[in-house]
Scaffold this motif. Structure first.
Motif, short mmCIF file in Angstrom:
data_model
loop_
_atom_site.label_atom_id
_atom_site.label_comp_id
_atom_site.label_asym_id
_atom_site.label_seq_id
_atom_site.Cartn_x
_atom_site.Cartn_y
_atom_site.Cartn_z
N ARG A 103 -6.26 7.97 -1.90
CA ARG A 103 -7.49 7.40 -1.33
C ARG A 103 -8.70 7.90 -2.08
O ARG A 103 -8.85 9.09 -2.31
N THR A 104 -9.62 6.98 -2.43
CA THR A 104 -10.83 7.37 -3.15
C THR A 104 -12.08 7.17 -2.32
O THR A 104 -13.13 7.70 -2.66
N CYS A 160 -4.22 0.77 10.93
CA CYS A 160 -5.29 1.39 10.17
C CYS A 160 -6.60 0.67 10.49
O CYS A 160 -6.61 -0.50 10.85
N SER A 175 -0.10 9.50 5.50
CA SER A 175 -1.43 8.98 5.21
C SER A 175 -1.42 8.21 3.89
O SER A 175 -0.50 8.36 3.08
N ARG A 176 -2.45 7.40 3.70
CA ARG A 176 -2.55 6.58 2.50
C ARG A 176 -2.62 7.49 1.27
O ARG A 176 -3.33 8.48 1.26
N THR A 227 0.85 -1.19 0.00
CA THR A 227 0.00 0.00 0.00
C THR A 227 0.88 1.24 0.00
O THR A 227 1.85 1.33 0.76
N PHE A 241 -6.92 5.57 7.43
CA PHE A 241 -5.57 5.23 6.99
C PHE A 241 -4.62 6.39 7.24
O PHE A 241 -3.76 6.68 6.45
#
Length: 163
Positions: free
Chosen positions: A132-133, A158, A128-129, A94, A139
């Motif tokens: 992201r969608t 997370c 943070s990720r 990720t 996360f």
């Protein structure tokens, strides 16, 4: 004979200078040893060694790297009620973004076991990720302070948002 060896081992450069002087004197004809020529060769080799040594401070030593490293996990890994003894799963492969107040300055991707390592200058960061969608789950952002001369170890969890 003058020989210079440059080796890179575990992130650090090491230099080896080997100087050998072979003198062959013919006993029938006294051959004078050209001492100035030998000194000139030695001084050239010494100058090259000093120039190469000047690059060493710019090299990162394996024990003095600065940044963050650790493991990112995700829980719960399956939908349904969360049990206290449920295993924590690594957040594998990720991408995450590292930001300061000025914006994104670095990124990293976790490995198959959720581990990561990223070199950063000392300071305060938010992680943070990346990309992201969905608004489901948490996360980050995870906040971390990086101290000079050491890797800051973290363990972040997370929340997948599955219940």
């Amino acid at each position: 004979m003058i020989e210079i060896r440059i080796q890179k081992q575990s992130g650090a450069l090491s230099f080896h200078l080997i100087v050998s002087a072979f003198l062959i004197i013919d006993r029938y004809e006294a051959v004078s040893v050209n001492l100035p020529m030998q000194l000139r060769r030695f001084s050239i080799a010494l100058a090259v060694l000093i120039m190469c040594a000047g690059f060493l401070p710019g090299q990162t030593q394996s024990g003095s790297e600065t940044g963050i490293e650790g493991v990112i996990t995700i829980n719960p890994a399956r939908p349904g009620p969360v049990r206290a003894d449920s295993p924590v799963s690594p957040l594998a492969n990720t991408a995450f973004a590292v930001e300061t107040q000025k914006g994104e300055i670095a990124s990293f991707t976790t490995d198959n076991e959720g581990r990561f390592r990223v070199s950063l200058a000392p300071g305060h960061y938010k992680v943070s990720r990346k990309g992201r969608t969905s608004s489901i789950g948490r996360f980050g952002p995870f906040e971390v302070d990086v101290v000079a001369g050491q890797m800051t170890k973290v363990q972040w969890e997370c929340d997948s948002g599955m219940r």
